[in-house]
Design a protein around this motif. Structure first.
Motif, PDB file in Angstrom:
ATOM      1  N   GLU A  50       0.866  -1.173   0.133  1.00 18.21           N
ATOM      2  CA  GLU A  50       0.011   0.098  -0.008  1.00 18.21           C
ATOM      3  C   GLU A  50       1.015   1.275   0.012  1.00 18.21           C
ATOM      4  O   GLU A  50       1.435   1.498   0.874  1.00 18.21           O
ATOM      5  N   CYS A  53       0.505   5.142   2.396  1.00 18.36           N
ATOM      6  CA  CYS A  53      -0.635   4.196   3.286  1.00 18.36           C
ATOM      7  C   CYS A  53      -1.196   5.001   4.261  1.00 18.36           C
ATOM      8  O   CYS A  53      -2.494   4.704   4.984  1.00 18.36           O
ATOM      9  N   GLY A  54      -0.769   6.322   4.767  1.00 20.43           N
ATOM     10  CA  GLY A  54      -1.368   7.158   5.871  1.00 20.43           C
ATOM     11  C   GLY A  54      -1.254   6.175   7.186  1.00 20.43           C
ATOM     12  O   GLY A  54      -0.174   5.595   7.577  1.00 20.43           O
ATOM     13  N   ASP A  75       4.838   4.997   3.588  1.00 21.91           N
ATOM     14  CA  ASP A  75       4.601   6.063   3.911  1.00 21.91           C
ATOM     15  C   ASP A  75       5.818   6.834   4.364  1.00 21.91           C
ATOM     16  O   ASP A  75       6.824   6.332   5.281  1.00 21.91           O
ATOM     17  N   ILE A  76       5.830   8.145   4.121  1.00 14.81           N
ATOM     18  CA  ILE A  76       7.159   8.941   4.584  1.00 14.81           C
ATOM     19  C   ILE A  76       6.908   9.613   5.928  1.00 14.81           C
ATOM     20  O   ILE A  76       7.696  10.006   6.940  1.00 14.81           O
ATOM     21  N   ARG A  80       1.948   8.621  11.245  1.00 15.11           N
ATOM     22  CA  ARG A  80       0.525   8.395  10.684  1.00 15.11           C
ATOM     23  C   ARG A  80       0.267   6.705  10.827  1.00 15.11           C
ATOM     24  O   ARG A  80      -0.450   6.060  11.267  1.00 15.11           O
ATOM     25  N   THR A 101       9.450   5.362   3.924  1.00 16.65           N
ATOM     26  CA  THR A 101      10.493   5.792   3.066  1.00 16.65           C
ATOM     27  C   THR A 101       9.542   6.472   1.873  1.00 16.65           C
ATOM     28  O   THR A 101       8.548   6.462   2.117  1.00 16.65           O
ATOM     29  N   GLN A 102      10.307   6.778   1.061  1.00 14.77           N
ATOM     30  CA  GLN A 102       9.837   7.549  -0.205  1.00 14.77           C
ATOM     31  C   GLN A 102       9.184   6.602  -1.177  1.00 14.77           C
ATOM     32  O   GLN A 102      10.028   5.617  -1.524  1.00 14.77           O
ATOM     33  N   ILE A 103       7.998   6.545  -1.728  1.00 10.42           N
ATOM     34  CA  ILE A 103       7.547   5.684  -2.748  1.00 10.42           C
ATOM     35  C   ILE A 103       8.432   5.942  -3.864  1.00 10.42           C
ATOM     36  O   ILE A 103       8.590   4.936  -4.660  1.00 10.42           O
ATOM     37  N   ASP A 124      -2.578  12.244  -2.972  1.00  8.92           N
ATOM     38  CA  ASP A 124      -2.891  13.727  -3.508  1.00  8.92           C
ATOM     39  C   ASP A 124      -2.572  13.739  -5.241  1.00  8.92           C
ATOM     40  O   ASP A 124      -1.791  13.186  -5.725  1.00  8.92           O
ATOM     41  N   PHE A 202      -8.937   6.874   6.253  1.00 13.42           N
ATOM     42  CA  PHE A 202      -9.014   8.183   7.248  1.00 13.42           C
ATOM     43  C   PHE A 202      -9.281   9.417   6.108  1.00 13.42           C
ATOM     44  O   PHE A 202     -10.682  10.199   6.373  1.00 13.42           O
TER      45      PHE A 202
HETATM   46  C1  LIG Z   1      -3.865  12.118   0.968  1.00  7.58           C
HETATM   47  S1  LIG Z   1      -2.736  11.109   2.015  1.00  7.58           S
HETATM   48  C2  LIG Z   1      -3.736   9.417   2.124  1.00  7.58           C
HETATM   49  C3  LIG Z   1      -3.311   8.651   3.123  1.00  7.58           C
HETATM   50  C4  LIG Z   1      -4.254   7.245   3.307  1.00  7.58           C
HETATM   51  N1  LIG Z   1      -4.154   6.383   1.815  1.00  7.58           N
HETATM   52  C5  LIG Z   1      -5.710   7.661   3.216  1.00  7.58           C
HETATM   53  O1  LIG Z   1      -6.119   7.234   2.486  1.00  7.58           O
HETATM   54  O2  LIG Z   1      -6.010   7.896   4.402  1.00  7.58           O
HETATM   55  C6  LIG Z   1      -1.329  10.502   1.142  1.00  7.58           C
HETATM   56  C7  LIG Z   1      -0.097   9.985   2.124  1.00  7.58           C
HETATM   57  O3  LIG Z   1       0.753   9.796   1.149  1.00  7.58           O
HETATM   58  C8  LIG Z   1       2.124  10.223   1.752  1.00  7.58           C
HETATM   59  N2  LIG Z   1       2.982  10.257   0.614  1.00  7.58           N
HETATM   60  C9  LIG Z   1       2.907  11.441  -0.287  1.00  7.58           C
HETATM   61  N3  LIG Z   1       3.709  11.328  -1.125  1.00  7.58           N
HETATM   62  C10 LIG Z   1       4.815  10.391  -0.789  1.00  7.58           C
HETATM   63  C11 LIG Z   1       5.946   9.910  -1.156  1.00  7.58           C
HETATM   64  N4  LIG Z   1       6.616  10.477  -2.346  1.00  7.58           N
HETATM   65  N5  LIG Z   1       6.431   9.031  -0.425  1.00  7.58           N
HETATM   66  C12 LIG Z   1       6.055   8.391   0.573  1.00  7.58           C
HETATM   67  N6  LIG Z   1       4.829   8.792   1.208  1.00  7.58           N
HETATM   68  C13 LIG Z   1       4.021   9.874   0.366  1.00  7.58           C
HETATM   69  C14 LIG Z   1       1.669  11.151   2.770  1.00  7.58           C
HETATM   70  O4  LIG Z   1       2.421  11.177   3.673  1.00  7.58           O
HETATM   71  C15 LIG Z   1       0.289  10.817   3.107  1.00  7.58           C
HETATM   72  O5  LIG Z   1       0.401  10.005   4.188  1.00  7.58           O
END
Ligand SMILES: C[S@@+](CC[C@H](N)C(=O)[O-])C[C@H]1O[C@@H](n2cnc3c(N)ncnc32)[C@H](O)[C@@H]1O
Length: 222
Positions: A50, A53-54, A75-76, A80, A101-103, A124, A202
């Protein structure tokens, strides 16, 4: 969340056996679990990611439904997924792990064809043209997913963003990639997989309160 609370979660994450928080150097310099995730889970079960993943609702929710698969939330923001990691420990789910880590580094963390399935939940949408490179279904990300997925592996995108839904469908069509299933309003139009209807994140709950339709696409990248 206050900074005190975040710090507490960071410290707790360090003690959780189901959380891995590598530095960027550790990841790009030859990540020890790359291609060897079977040694971490101590089985050869399929691996499902995932991404973004938040709090990890899909990682935990799918892990309960599919005990014979391993689930990794990435997730970074460690504060969360602390939530998902804690639930997985309390509920004794051995098939759950979170990696901070970063995706963008996904192909440093997993070997070729090591992954069976990817879930992208409420990313996002990065609508501005200048932000295209951060959009999680752009061609660069699809290449990384192709690198780690098995040839018949699937990607699942659940989002409230009509833009993201349409952008992804258009891109897949243009690239000749197979769309296995698409639904632009999963709670109104029947046919979505059970787990799409039953697990809510969430961010999803916030969009549902505003009455936004939720969309879903299951596709292949090979
Ligand atoms: C809009 S939130 C959605 C979280 C969760 N999936 C939910 O539906 O509640 C996007 C998530 O992606 C993570 N995220 C965004 N860009 C990222 C990246 N390049 N590497 C790791 N995590 C990332 C953010 O930290 C955030 O927790």
């Amino acid at each position: 969340m206050g900074s005190k609370n975040k710090l507490k979660r960071f410290q707790e994450n360090e003690t959780f056996p189901n959380v891995i928080q590598p530095s960027r150097e550790e990841v790009v310099g030859g990540f020890p679990l790359k291609g060897k995730w079977d040694t971490h889970f101590k089985n050869n079960n399929p691996i499902v990611l995932e991404l973004g993943c938040g709090k990890g609702e899909y990682t935990v929710g799918l892990a309960k439904r599919f005990p014979n698969k391993n689930f990794i939330g990435i997730d970074i923001k460690g504060a969360r997924f602390w939530k998902g990691a804690k639930i997985a420990m309390e509920e004794n789910l051995p098939n759950v792990t979170f990696v901070r880590t970063q995706i963008e580094l996904v192909d440093y963390i997993f070997g070729e064809q090591e992954v069976s399935e990817i879930w992208i939940t409420f990313p996002d949408p990065q609508i501005k043209y200048k932000r295209t490179k951060h959009r999680m279904t752009n061609q660069e990300f699809l290449k990384r997913y192709r690198q780690v997925l098995k040839p018949d592996g699937t990607v699942n995108l659940k989002t409230d963003s009509e833009f993201m839904h349409g952008y992804t469908l258009g891109l897949l069509h243009g690239l000749g990639l197979e769309v296995i299933y698409a639904n632009h309003d999963v709670y109104t139009n029947e046919g979505s997989p059970q787990e799409v209807l039953e697990i809510q994140t969430f961010y999803e709950n916030q969009y549902l309160e505003k009455g936004k339709p939720i969309t879903f696409i299951r596709f292949k990248v090979n």
